[in-house]
Design a protein around this motif. Structure first.
Motif, mmCIF file in Angstrom:
data_model
loop_
_atom_site.group_PDB
_atom_site.id
_atom_site.type_symbol
_atom_site.label_atom_id
_atom_site.label_comp_id
_atom_site.label_asym_id
_atom_site.label_seq_id
_atom_site.Cartn_x
_atom_site.Cartn_y
_atom_site.Cartn_z
ATOM 1 N N GLN A 98 64.181 81.115 91.529
ATOM 2 C CA GLN A 98 63.315 81.777 90.626
ATOM 3 C C GLN A 98 62.864 81.263 89.376
ATOM 4 O O GLN A 98 61.954 81.374 88.515
ATOM 5 C CB GLN A 98 64.038 82.977 90.275
ATOM 6 C CG GLN A 98 65.393 82.875 89.477
ATOM 7 C CD GLN A 98 66.309 83.998 89.540
ATOM 8 O OE1 GLN A 98 66.722 84.508 90.444
ATOM 9 N NE2 GLN A 98 66.510 84.512 88.354
ATOM 10 N N TYR A 99 63.870 79.967 89.034
ATOM 11 C CA TYR A 99 63.439 79.208 88.038
ATOM 12 C C TYR A 99 62.792 77.965 88.281
ATOM 13 O O TYR A 99 63.157 77.151 89.102
ATOM 14 C CB TYR A 99 64.996 78.783 87.187
ATOM 15 C CG TYR A 99 65.693 80.090 86.962
ATOM 16 C CD1 TYR A 99 65.246 80.797 85.728
ATOM 17 C CD2 TYR A 99 67.012 80.242 87.428
ATOM 18 C CE1 TYR A 99 65.822 81.786 85.166
ATOM 19 C CE2 TYR A 99 67.771 81.359 86.983
ATOM 20 C CZ TYR A 99 67.395 81.962 85.922
ATOM 21 O OH TYR A 99 67.845 83.252 85.802
ATOM 22 N N TYR A 100 61.625 77.469 87.446
ATOM 23 C CA TYR A 100 61.115 76.120 87.845
ATOM 24 C C TYR A 100 61.423 75.310 86.918
ATOM 25 O O TYR A 100 61.283 74.174 87.264
ATOM 26 C CB TYR A 100 59.457 76.582 87.767
ATOM 27 C CG TYR A 100 58.958 76.710 86.105
ATOM 28 C CD1 TYR A 100 58.648 75.534 85.606
ATOM 29 C CD2 TYR A 100 58.905 77.812 85.599
ATOM 30 C CE1 TYR A 100 58.172 75.674 84.159
ATOM 31 C CE2 TYR A 100 58.311 78.100 84.505
ATOM 32 C CZ TYR A 100 58.190 76.775 83.535
ATOM 33 O OH TYR A 100 57.589 77.072 82.424
ATOM 34 N N PHE A 101 62.219 75.676 85.515
ATOM 35 C CA PHE A 101 62.598 74.467 84.638
ATOM 36 C C PHE A 101 64.253 74.840 84.178
ATOM 37 O O PHE A 101 64.414 75.903 83.596
ATOM 38 C CB PHE A 101 61.579 74.366 83.514
ATOM 39 C CG PHE A 101 61.876 73.320 82.599
ATOM 40 C CD1 PHE A 101 62.849 72.380 82.766
ATOM 41 C CD2 PHE A 101 61.275 73.293 81.315
ATOM 42 C CE1 PHE A 101 63.038 71.099 81.736
ATOM 43 C CE2 PHE A 101 61.458 72.143 80.421
ATOM 44 C CZ PHE A 101 62.288 71.323 80.743
ATOM 45 N N ILE A 102 64.741 73.828 85.049
ATOM 46 C CA ILE A 102 66.247 73.975 84.408
ATOM 47 C C ILE A 102 67.003 72.760 83.832
ATOM 48 O O ILE A 102 66.621 71.735 84.190
ATOM 49 C CB ILE A 102 66.993 74.147 85.876
ATOM 50 C CG1 ILE A 102 66.781 75.804 86.455
ATOM 51 C CG2 ILE A 102 68.565 74.379 85.722
ATOM 52 C CD1 ILE A 102 67.328 75.993 87.782
ATOM 53 N N ALA A 103 67.674 73.054 82.913
ATOM 54 C CA ALA A 103 68.472 72.011 82.129
ATOM 55 C C ALA A 103 69.915 71.948 82.750
ATOM 56 O O ALA A 103 70.530 72.989 83.075
ATOM 57 C CB ALA A 103 68.485 72.211 80.736
ATOM 58 N N LEU A 104 70.597 70.697 82.899
ATOM 59 C CA LEU A 104 71.992 70.611 83.297
ATOM 60 C C LEU A 104 72.733 69.505 82.188
ATOM 61 O O LEU A 104 71.978 68.451 81.984
ATOM 62 C CB LEU A 104 71.927 69.923 84.754
ATOM 63 C CG LEU A 104 73.114 69.588 85.307
ATOM 64 C CD1 LEU A 104 73.359 69.774 86.787
ATOM 65 C CD2 LEU A 104 73.959 68.332 85.035
ATOM 66 N N VAL A 105 73.658 69.957 81.788
ATOM 67 C CA VAL A 105 74.188 69.349 80.896
ATOM 68 C C VAL A 105 75.814 68.824 81.277
ATOM 69 O O VAL A 105 76.497 69.681 82.035
ATOM 70 C CB VAL A 105 74.729 69.911 79.294
ATOM 71 C CG1 VAL A 105 75.599 69.170 78.578
ATOM 72 C CG2 VAL A 105 73.521 70.663 78.801
ATOM 73 N N GLY A 106 75.654 67.597 81.637
ATOM 74 C CA GLY A 106 77.002 66.946 82.255
ATOM 75 C C GLY A 106 77.349 65.745 81.301
ATOM 76 O O GLY A 106 77.152 65.560 80.395
ATOM 77 N N HIS A 107 78.119 64.976 82.371
ATOM 78 C CA HIS A 107 78.970 63.725 81.988
ATOM 79 C C HIS A 107 78.533 62.472 82.712
ATOM 80 O O HIS A 107 77.887 62.479 83.757
ATOM 81 C CB HIS A 107 80.512 64.016 82.310
ATOM 82 C CG HIS A 107 80.622 65.299 81.765
ATOM 83 N ND1 HIS A 107 81.828 65.597 80.461
ATOM 84 C CD2 HIS A 107 80.872 66.621 82.283
ATOM 85 C CE1 HIS A 107 82.151 66.564 80.370
ATOM 86 N NE2 HIS A 107 81.613 67.356 81.480
ATOM 87 N N ASN A 108 78.634 61.602 81.808
ATOM 88 C CA ASN A 108 78.646 60.095 82.714
ATOM 89 C C ASN A 108 79.829 59.833 83.315
ATOM 90 O O ASN A 108 81.003 60.250 82.851
ATOM 91 C CB ASN A 108 78.232 59.214 81.712
ATOM 92 C CG ASN A 108 76.611 58.582 81.862
ATOM 93 O OD1 ASN A 108 75.828 59.258 82.437
ATOM 94 N ND2 ASN A 108 76.390 57.661 81.220
ATOM 95 N N PRO A 109 79.709 58.907 84.588
ATOM 96 C CA PRO A 109 78.601 58.291 84.947
ATOM 97 C C PRO A 109 77.654 59.126 85.863
ATOM 98 O O PRO A 109 76.448 58.893 86.239
ATOM 99 C CB PRO A 109 79.253 57.246 85.853
ATOM 100 C CG PRO A 109 80.433 57.827 86.502
ATOM 101 C CD PRO A 109 80.981 58.752 85.286
ATOM 102 N N ALA A 110 78.023 60.286 86.071
ATOM 103 C CA ALA A 110 77.287 61.108 87.245
ATOM 104 C C ALA A 110 75.498 61.389 86.636
ATOM 105 O O ALA A 110 74.916 61.464 87.268
ATOM 106 C CB ALA A 110 77.736 62.567 87.516
ATOM 107 N N ILE A 111 75.536 61.453 85.276
ATOM 108 C CA ILE A 111 74.303 61.945 84.751
ATOM 109 C C ILE A 111 73.481 60.805 85.060
ATOM 110 O O ILE A 111 71.956 60.759 85.543
ATOM 111 C CB ILE A 111 74.233 62.266 83.290
ATOM 112 C CG1 ILE A 111 74.957 63.571 83.329
ATOM 113 C CG2 ILE A 111 72.921 62.545 82.786
ATOM 114 C CD1 ILE A 111 73.937 64.792 83.746
ATOM 115 N N SER A 112 73.910 59.574 84.623
ATOM 116 C CA SER A 112 73.045 58.057 84.775
ATOM 117 C C SER A 112 72.841 57.908 85.952
ATOM 118 O O SER A 112 71.548 57.440 86.517
ATOM 119 C CB SER A 112 73.532 57.018 83.873
ATOM 120 O OG SER A 112 74.888 56.778 84.532
ATOM 121 N N GLN A 113 73.651 58.316 87.006
ATOM 122 C CA GLN A 113 73.501 57.895 88.424
ATOM 123 C C GLN A 113 72.759 58.796 89.148
ATOM 124 O O GLN A 113 71.783 58.557 89.967
ATOM 125 C CB GLN A 113 74.922 58.235 89.375
ATOM 126 C CG GLN A 113 75.935 56.972 88.904
ATOM 127 C CD GLN A 113 77.461 57.250 89.346
ATOM 128 O OE1 GLN A 113 77.933 58.220 89.845
ATOM 129 N NE2 GLN A 113 78.063 56.140 89.356
#
Length: 156
Positions: A98-113
């Motif tokens: 139902q959402y076309y634009f979602i933000a995900l706030v997380g940690h490295n190294p997973a975000i850069s990967q």
């Protein structure tokens, strides 16, 4: 079309009085979050919902972005904390369609990967860096490696 905003949490204290999960943002991290959220706002990149790791630093980063972008929906997911890029992809694939634009706030190294996995773009992704990625799909479950186009990347 789906749009994903990846946000690495802002600068946090490294004070040994805190467990890793409980580390709060530094004053500079709060300011950086405000700057980056306002930057997104000026470019009209406003997510409909924010998913965040429940750690203190990611939750506070998410709260600041939500406040500055007038996003009223924040959900935490314990799986984002210490997630691998494979786990983050599983989380993204389970996002509600139902959402076309979602933000995900997380940690490295997973975000850069994850940024590299989805777009092929190699970025360092320092604290409070943001990346907006577009996908030519109508379902989150179809997102996989190399299917995204990086449309905005910025850091403080």
């Amino acid at each position: 079309m789906k749009r994903l905003l990846l946000i690495r949490h802002a600068k946090a204290t490294h004070d040994t009085d805190y467990k890793d999960f409980d580390r709060p943002l530094k004053k500079s991290g709060i300011k950086d979050s405000e700057i980056m959220a306002d930057h997104l706002k000026t470019k009209s990149y406003i997510p409909q919902i924010i998913f965040s790791s429940p750690s203190a630093r990611t939750k506070k980063t998410a709260d600041i972005f939500a406040e500055h972008l007038s996003v009223t929906k924040i959900q935490t997911d314990k799986a984002i904390y210490e997630a691998s890029d494979a786990t983050l992809l599983d989380i993204i694939n389970e996002f509600p369609d139902q959402y076309y634009f979602i933000a995900l706030v997380g940690h490295n190294p997973a975000i850069s990967q994850m940024l590299y996995h989805l777009t092929g773009q190699i970025k360092d992704v320092p604290p409070c860096a943001i990346a907006v990625i577009d996908f030519e799909f109508d379902e989150w479950k179809l997102i996989s490696g190399g299917t995204g186009k990086l449309v905005l990347y910025d850091e403080v």
